[in-house]
Design an enzyme around this catalytic site. Structure first.
Site, PDB file in Angstrom:
ATOM      1  N   ARG A   1      -6.402 -20.577   7.249  1.00  0.00           N
ATOM      2  CA  ARG A   1      -6.716 -21.970   7.628  1.00  0.00           C
ATOM      3  C   ARG A   1      -8.036 -22.240   7.317  1.00  0.00           C
ATOM      4  O   ARG A   1      -8.534 -23.475   6.867  1.00  0.00           O
ATOM      5  CB  ARG A   1      -6.913 -21.938   9.073  1.00  0.00           C
ATOM      6  CG  ARG A   1      -5.211 -22.184   9.784  1.00  0.00           C
ATOM      7  CD  ARG A   1      -5.285 -22.382  11.288  1.00  0.00           C
ATOM      8  NE  ARG A   1      -4.047 -22.494  11.618  1.00  0.00           N
ATOM      9  CZ  ARG A   1      -3.122 -23.488  11.612  1.00  0.00           C
ATOM     10  NH1 ARG A   1      -3.473 -24.393  10.626  1.00  0.00           N
ATOM     11  NH2 ARG A   1      -1.871 -23.517  12.034  1.00  0.00           N
TER      12      ARG A   1
ATOM     13  N   GLY B   1      -5.180  -2.960   8.670  1.00  0.00           N
ATOM     14  CA  GLY B   1      -5.055  -1.612   9.542  1.00  0.00           C
ATOM     15  C   GLY B   1      -4.795  -1.760  10.872  1.00  0.00           C
ATOM     16  O   GLY B   1      -4.732  -1.075  11.839  1.00  0.00           O
TER      17      GLY B   1
ATOM     18  N   GLY C   1      -0.307  -3.766   4.026  1.00  0.00           N
ATOM     19  CA  GLY C   1      -0.807  -2.312   4.013  1.00  0.00           C
ATOM     20  C   GLY C   1      -0.225  -1.441   4.831  1.00  0.00           C
ATOM     21  O   GLY C   1       0.755  -0.980   4.566  1.00  0.00           O
ATOM     22  N   SER C   2      -0.505  -1.084   5.960  1.00  0.00           N
ATOM     23  CA  SER C   2      -0.352   0.018   6.873  1.00  0.00           C
ATOM     24  C   SER C   2       1.285  -0.405   7.510  1.00  0.00           C
ATOM     25  O   SER C   2       1.802   0.459   7.799  1.00  0.00           O
ATOM     26  CB  SER C   2      -1.454   0.010   7.952  1.00  0.00           C
ATOM     27  OG  SER C   2      -2.690   0.020   7.484  1.00  0.00           O
TER      28      SER C   2
ATOM     29  N   LYS D   1      -8.055   0.426  -5.182  1.00  0.00           N
ATOM     30  CA  LYS D   1      -9.375   0.056  -4.331  1.00  0.00           C
ATOM     31  C   LYS D   1     -10.590   0.559  -5.075  1.00  0.00           C
ATOM     32  O   LYS D   1     -10.771   2.024  -5.096  1.00  0.00           O
ATOM     33  CB  LYS D   1      -9.506  -0.224  -2.934  1.00  0.00           C
ATOM     34  CG  LYS D   1      -8.148  -0.934  -2.269  1.00  0.00           C
ATOM     35  CD  LYS D   1      -8.212  -0.751  -0.746  1.00  0.00           C
ATOM     36  CE  LYS D   1      -6.984  -1.112  -0.039  1.00  0.00           C
ATOM     37  NZ  LYS D   1      -6.872  -2.747  -0.027  1.00  0.00           N
TER      38      LYS D   1
ATOM     39  N   ASP E   1       0.773  -1.353  -0.085  1.00  0.00           N
ATOM     40  CA  ASP E   1       0.060  -0.126  -0.321  1.00  0.00           C
ATOM     41  C   ASP E   1       0.830   1.078  -0.029  1.00  0.00           C
ATOM     42  O   ASP E   1       1.825   1.188   0.847  1.00  0.00           O
ATOM     43  CB  ASP E   1      -0.902  -0.127   1.246  1.00  0.00           C
ATOM     44  CG  ASP E   1      -2.162  -0.598   1.187  1.00  0.00           C
ATOM     45  OD1 ASP E   1      -2.185  -1.663   0.166  1.00  0.00           O
ATOM     46  OD2 ASP E   1      -3.092  -0.822   2.258  1.00  0.00           O
TER      47      ASP E   1
ATOM     48  N   GLY F   1      -3.309  -7.637   8.093  1.00  0.00           N
ATOM     49  CA  GLY F   1      -2.548  -7.584   9.229  1.00  0.00           C
ATOM     50  C   GLY F   1      -1.053  -7.956   9.300  1.00  0.00           C
ATOM     51  O   GLY F   1      -0.445  -8.124  10.415  1.00  0.00           O
TER      52      GLY F   1
END
Lengths: 334, 180
Positions: free
Chosen positions: A169, A157, A276-277, A85, A28, A255
């Site tokens: 899983r 995030g 991402g973050s 996005k 990102d 995550g």
């Protein structure tokens, strides 16, 4: 003149594009400068955003498609593919990004959903799509709708990997179930997975007739009848059984915030990593970006993980365990 | 015969399937240690900006040159083995050609089309954010699209800007293997 039969935007080209991302890291970014940092660190693609998920989460409000100026600035800054996005079900945003020329569209739960009943009929768009999924059922629906790539939703995030692990899983266990099932059981699964497309018709008929009866010939999504939807989902399940995996590329997302997180997800069998973050919310984004790419490239060699993790400081993050249900965004999508 | 498929990044398993369909044994090559028993190496499509640096970092580039390992390169695999690259870095100057990265445009401009290949005939070419071969300094041109070369052969090395492994037609892999 020889007929060359040249075609654009075919299913083969969409899925083929996604296959070229395997083994890579997609990051990102919110500025041209961040995009260049990502490219130099070895990212194989960037996701152009106005705000990273952690900031979208913190600021609240309605999160929409990014400003085309911002996306264009990032497209011009790098030679690797650029993704962006759109809101779940927002066909107009998708058509805008197609016209802008982004390489892949993420129909993402990180943005505020635009349609409470349906996702985009992705077969209508020539640019390939990636979609989030928490389990095999969601993945099968998105693939049937035309997604060329699936990613776990995780909990974007947060910097907490637990939800991405939960989703991979659930996906892998679902694939195991499909592998053990006969044709009849797969048809049962398809019927069950198709239920999500009934919601609009059920609510309408309940209001009008007081009883919701759905028939095979009812048109429920795009031009597709209930029977056609079930058959389409069944075909996807047959392909999963034949291949022993999803028939499209499957990435981890939501995550991942350290090189070790990336390696953990690769060990769970994903084809690659979205971060991402985790990069631009860390102390040293250049170092973190490079470390995650190196760890992913050498996910089968723990000594590399040790080396790249030295002196690395990740984003503070937020534990999902203590998060109220209402704040979780993974439930967005149908 | 064991045919290596470079497994750093890109569509590795699709090439493994094509080697299998050609009746030979594919092997994932992640490091130089994996290269001792291979008769040829396929470098897949993906992003040259990741495949190239990691080939160097792991010494795979040196080993290819030193042991004269025959290479089949597709798309990014051709870019990282070309002598001159417009819009990108060079890694192994194996093919004496000049390529231009992403020269057809973005994914929207990716296309599939019928091409004619010398020694094979009609073939479905899948071009994904493909490079264009601007110059061929040595070697044979096996196919053209729109007046530009899209496939070259130089000794045992075979390079192309499109993806035979995505269409799933093993005839080009067979051509490479038969030449080893």
């Amino acid at each position: 003149m020889v007929e060359l039969n040249t075609k654009y935007g075919t299913d083969l080209l969409k899925k083929g594009f996604a296959k070229m991302t395997k083994g890579g890291v997609i990051m990102d970014v919110t500025t041209a400068e961040q995009a260049r940092i990502a490219e130099n660190a070895g990212a194989i693609s960037v996701m152009a955003l106005e705000r990273v998920p952690a900031d979208i989460r913190a600021e609240g409000g309605v999160a929409r498609m990014a400003d085309p100026l911002k996306i264009k600035e990032i497209m011009d800054a790098v030679t690797i593919p650029v993704m962006a996005k759109v809101r779940i079900g927002h066909l107009a945003e998708a058509k805008a990004l197609e016209a802008l020329g982004v390489d892949m569209i993420d129909e993402s739960e990180v943005l505020t959903p635009a349609d409470p009943f349906f996702h985009i009929n992705k077969k209508e768009i020539k640019v390939p799509f990636v979609c989030g999924a928490r389990n095999l059922g969601e993945a099968v629906r998105r693939i049937w709708e035309g997604a060329a790539m699936i990613r776990t939703k995780g909990e974007a995030g947060t910097g907490d990997i637990i939800e991405a692990v939960r989703h991979v899983r659930l996906m892998n266990q679902g694939i195991e179930e499909v592998k053990q099932s006969d044709d009849h059981e797969l048809w049962e699964m398809a019927t069950n997975i198709a239920k999500s497309y009934e919601t609009l018709m059920t609510q309408t008929r309940e209001m009008l007739f007081g009883k919701p009866v759905i028939r095979d010939e009812d048109v429920l999504f795009g031009n597709y009848t209930y029977l056609e939807i079930k058959k389409g989902l069944y075909e996807v399940l047959l392909e999963i059984r034949r291949m022993g995996r999803l028939p499209v590329v499957n990435f981890a997302a939501g995550g991942v915030s350290s090189p070790a997180d990336a390696v953990l997800m690769m060990e769970h069998g994903v084809d690659g990593i979205f971060v991402g973050s985790g990069i631009f919310k860390s102390a040293d984004p250049m170092k973190m970006a490079s470390a995650i790419v190196q760890a992913t490239a050498s996910w089968d060699d723990p000594s590399v993980l040790v080396e790249v993790s030295k002196g690395l400081s990740g984003m503070k993050g937020r534990s999902v365990e203590k998060m109220p249900e209402i704040e979780k965004i993974q439930g967005r999508g149908w | 015969m064991i045919i290596g498929v470079l497994d750093i990044q890109g569509d590795v398993s699709e090439h493994m399937d094509m080697v299998k369909a050609s009746g030979e044994a594919p092997k994932r090559v992640r490091r130089v240690d994996d290269m001792k028993d291979i008769s040829g190496l396929i470098i897949p499509g993906g992003e040259s900006t990741m495949i190239g640096p990691y080939m160097k970092l792991r010494g795979i580039d040196k080993y290819i040159i030193e042991k004269n390992i025959p290479i089949m390169g597709t798309c990014a695999g051709l870019i990282v083995t070309s002598k001159e690259v417009i819009g990108g870095n060079t890694y192994i100057p194996l093919f004496k050609i000049k390529v231009s990265r992403n020269a057809y445009g973005r994914q929207r401009e990716s296309f599939e089309t019928d091409i004619d290949i010398k020694g094979i005939g009609n073939f479905r070419g899948v071009f994904i954010r493909a490079p264009v071969i601007e110059e061929v300094y040595s070697g044979d041109i096996l196919s053209y699209y729109n007046g530009k070369p899209v496939m070259v052969k130089d000794g045992k090395n075979l390079g192309m800007t499109f993806h035979p492994e995505i269409y799933g037609d093993p005839r080009i892999h067979q051509l490479f293997i038969n030449g080893l």
